[in-house]
Design a protein around this motif. Structure first.
Motif, PDB file in Angstrom:
ATOM      1  N   TYR A 286      35.688 -22.816  -3.395  1.00  0.00           N
ATOM      2  CA  TYR A 286      35.120 -21.600  -3.983  1.00  0.00           C
ATOM      3  C   TYR A 286      34.473 -20.742  -2.894  1.00  0.00           C
ATOM      4  O   TYR A 286      34.632 -19.515  -2.886  1.00  0.00           O
ATOM      5  CB  TYR A 286      34.091 -21.955  -5.050  1.00  0.00           C
ATOM      6  CG  TYR A 286      33.630 -20.781  -5.883  1.00  0.00           C
ATOM      7  CD1 TYR A 286      34.265 -20.457  -7.079  1.00  0.00           C
ATOM      8  CD2 TYR A 286      32.571 -19.974  -5.470  1.00  0.00           C
ATOM      9  CE1 TYR A 286      33.864 -19.373  -7.841  1.00  0.00           C
ATOM     10  CE2 TYR A 286      32.154 -18.890  -6.219  1.00  0.00           C
ATOM     11  CZ  TYR A 286      32.806 -18.593  -7.409  1.00  0.00           C
ATOM     12  OH  TYR A 286      32.397 -17.499  -8.150  1.00  0.00           O
TER      13      TYR A 286
ATOM     14  N   LEU B 230      35.519 -17.025  -1.731  1.00  0.00           N
ATOM     15  CA  LEU B 230      34.512 -15.969  -1.862  1.00  0.00           C
ATOM     16  C   LEU B 230      34.461 -15.104  -0.597  1.00  0.00           C
ATOM     17  O   LEU B 230      34.209 -13.898  -0.669  1.00  0.00           O
ATOM     18  CB  LEU B 230      33.140 -16.606  -2.125  1.00  0.00           C
ATOM     19  CG  LEU B 230      32.034 -15.709  -2.675  1.00  0.00           C
ATOM     20  CD1 LEU B 230      32.431 -15.127  -4.028  1.00  0.00           C
ATOM     21  CD2 LEU B 230      30.732 -16.499  -2.798  1.00  0.00           C
TER      22      LEU B 230
ATOM     23  N   LEU C  58      27.305 -23.915  -6.850  1.00  0.00           N
ATOM     24  CA  LEU C  58      28.117 -22.708  -7.015  1.00  0.00           C
ATOM     25  C   LEU C  58      27.232 -21.501  -7.321  1.00  0.00           C
ATOM     26  O   LEU C  58      27.504 -20.382  -6.843  1.00  0.00           O
ATOM     27  CB  LEU C  58      29.141 -22.904  -8.142  1.00  0.00           C
ATOM     28  CG  LEU C  58      30.267 -23.900  -7.870  1.00  0.00           C
ATOM     29  CD1 LEU C  58      31.196 -23.990  -9.075  1.00  0.00           C
ATOM     30  CD2 LEU C  58      31.070 -23.503  -6.630  1.00  0.00           C
ATOM     31  N   LYS C  59      26.163 -21.713  -8.085  1.00  0.00           N
ATOM     32  CA  LYS C  59      25.233 -20.624  -8.389  1.00  0.00           C
ATOM     33  C   LYS C  59      24.536 -20.131  -7.119  1.00  0.00           C
ATOM     34  O   LYS C  59      24.229 -18.934  -6.992  1.00  0.00           O
ATOM     35  CB  LYS C  59      24.178 -21.093  -9.400  1.00  0.00           C
ATOM     36  CG  LYS C  59      24.695 -21.251 -10.815  1.00  0.00           C
ATOM     37  CD  LYS C  59      24.831 -19.909 -11.514  1.00  0.00           C
ATOM     38  CE  LYS C  59      25.203 -20.054 -12.967  1.00  0.00           C
ATOM     39  NZ  LYS C  59      25.376 -18.735 -13.643  1.00  0.00           N
TER      40      LYS C  59
ATOM     41  N   ASP D  64      27.237 -18.067  -5.421  1.00  0.00           N
ATOM     42  CA  ASP D  64      27.584 -16.869  -6.193  1.00  0.00           C
ATOM     43  C   ASP D  64      26.838 -16.894  -7.528  1.00  0.00           C
ATOM     44  O   ASP D  64      27.277 -17.557  -8.475  1.00  0.00           O
ATOM     45  CB  ASP D  64      29.101 -16.825  -6.427  1.00  0.00           C
ATOM     46  CG  ASP D  64      29.534 -15.606  -7.231  1.00  0.00           C
ATOM     47  OD1 ASP D  64      28.708 -14.690  -7.419  1.00  0.00           O
ATOM     48  OD2 ASP D  64      30.701 -15.578  -7.670  1.00  0.00           O
TER      49      ASP D  64
ATOM     50  N   VAL E 163      28.877 -16.540 -10.798  1.00  0.00           N
ATOM     51  CA  VAL E 163      30.003 -17.431 -11.078  1.00  0.00           C
ATOM     52  C   VAL E 163      30.166 -17.616 -12.587  1.00  0.00           C
ATOM     53  O   VAL E 163      29.195 -17.759 -13.326  1.00  0.00           O
ATOM     54  CB  VAL E 163      29.803 -18.800 -10.383  1.00  0.00           C
ATOM     55  CG1 VAL E 163      28.561 -19.510 -10.889  1.00  0.00           C
ATOM     56  CG2 VAL E 163      31.044 -19.686 -10.574  1.00  0.00           C
TER      57      VAL E 163
ATOM     58  N   ALA F  41      31.588 -20.057 -15.168  1.00  0.00           N
ATOM     59  CA  ALA F  41      32.022 -21.455 -15.203  1.00  0.00           C
ATOM     60  C   ALA F  41      32.139 -21.991 -16.623  1.00  0.00           C
ATOM     61  O   ALA F  41      31.335 -21.678 -17.499  1.00  0.00           O
ATOM     62  CB  ALA F  41      31.049 -22.317 -14.401  1.00  0.00           C
TER      63      ALA F  41
END
Length: 344
Positions: free
Chosen positions: A261, A265, A293-294, A297, A300, A302
């Protein structure tokens, strides 16, 4: 389930193959229902709730259950019914079980009548012994079957109680448990040789907006990252998402998903959505990966996926940073709805 759904899509206009695959899908759904009933009995399962209208679900579920039987359905479902805050899968199981009981009670045919209305329970109402004061939707499912003998009626919601040779004794127990976990109540009235009426109450949603749950398949577009340690699920998801119009990449654990990811990005081809398995044995699952992931981004999008309905993350997925939820095993329509919710 995923591979069967993919095969149905690939079958094209070959009706014979499509019918066989549909039958296989229905068998898997029945097995899922029995599994959920066992989970309800052994561990329970927190409802994964959403605000929705009951009318479409009731009609679709009852018609599906009655298909191929001698029973006919009748509906009285007002357009102004309040939306309810429910787990669609669990309440669908309730309606399926009650409709199936009615079909089995009417082996020679008859009418299954489903009615619904808005009710307000106030202090002093005799129903407050089981319900808190407030607004509810009352649903009654009435058959014209053989009825339940008076000596049996107090036992029908007990686990493993059944009068049928092939019965599991878990269907009505699951119904009772699910309604109770939703903050509702269920009652039964029956007369031998005249029929049975099950009436249940579900709390009305606080908001007035409701999402319709249907079997409509919606296509989309965008790049999707899938994370699951099961290669078969990755393969099935990639095929189904591809049929829906999405470009898909797969990873086996949270560490790989975070790395991929992040790389995307920084490129000119970021992912539009992520579907992650909740837990990965011996590795990082979606429950932990979503935090990372947060950080990469904050925007995101999800989706969390799991077969463990008892995990609190599945019931309260938004509190943990997810936009939607997929309960395994799921069908193409479930996947389509989740993607439409996230990217639609």
């Amino acid at each position: 389930m995923l591979n069967v759904g993919t095969a149905r899509l690939k079958a094209g206009k070959n009706e014979e193959i499509r019918d066989l695959l549909q039958a296989a899908e229905q068998s898997i759904q029945q097995a899922k229902g029995i599994t959920q009933q066992l989970l309800t009995f052994t561990r329970g399962g927190e409802p994964v709730k959403t605000s929705m209208a009951l009318q479409p679900m009731i009609k679709e579920s009852v018609k599906f259950t009655l298909h191929g039987s001698k029973a006919k359905s009748r509906f009285d479902l007002p357009d102004d019914l309040w939306p309810v805050e429910i787990d669609p899968g669990q309440i669908n199981q309730v309606i399926n079980n009650l409709a199936l009981n009615a079909v089995q009670a009417m082996s020679r045919g008859g009418h299954l009548t489903v009615t619904a209305r808005n009710v307000t329970i106030e202090e002093g109402d005799q129903r407050t012994t089981a319900l808190q004061p407030g607004n509810y939707v009352e649903v009654a499912i009435k058959d014209e079957g053989v009825g339940i003998p008076p000596e049996n009626i107090d036992s029908i919601f007990d686990p493993y109680y059944t009068t049928r040779e092939k019965g599991t004794g878990l269907g009505l127990f699951s119904v009772y448990s699910i309604i109770e976990r939703h903050g509702g109540w269920i009652t039964v009235e029956s007369e031998v040789d005249l029929g049975t009426t099950f009436t249940f109450y579900l709390p009305a949603a606080a908001d007035e907006e409701a999402a319709a749950i249907s079997s409509e398949i919606k296509e989309g577009s965008g790049r999707v990252l899938v994370m699951d340690d099961d290669d078969t699920i990755c393969l099935g998801l990639k095929a189904l998402l591809g049929e829906l119009g999405y470009e898909v990449e797969t990873t086996a654990n949270g560490e790989e998903a975070i790395e991929r990811y992040g790389e995307a990005l920084k490129s000119d081809q970021p992912f539009d959505a992520v579907i992650m398995d909740l837990t990965v044995p011996g590795g990082m699952g979606g429950a932990e990966a979503i935090g990372h992931l947060k950080e990469l981004d904050p925007r995101v999008r999800a989706v969390v996926s799991s077969g463990y309905s008892t995990d609190p993350i599945m019931a309260n997925y938004q509190e943990y940073g997810f936009e939607a939820v997929l309960m395994k095993p799921f069908q193409l329509a479930d996947l389509s709805r989740a993607m439409d919710l996230v990217l639609g």
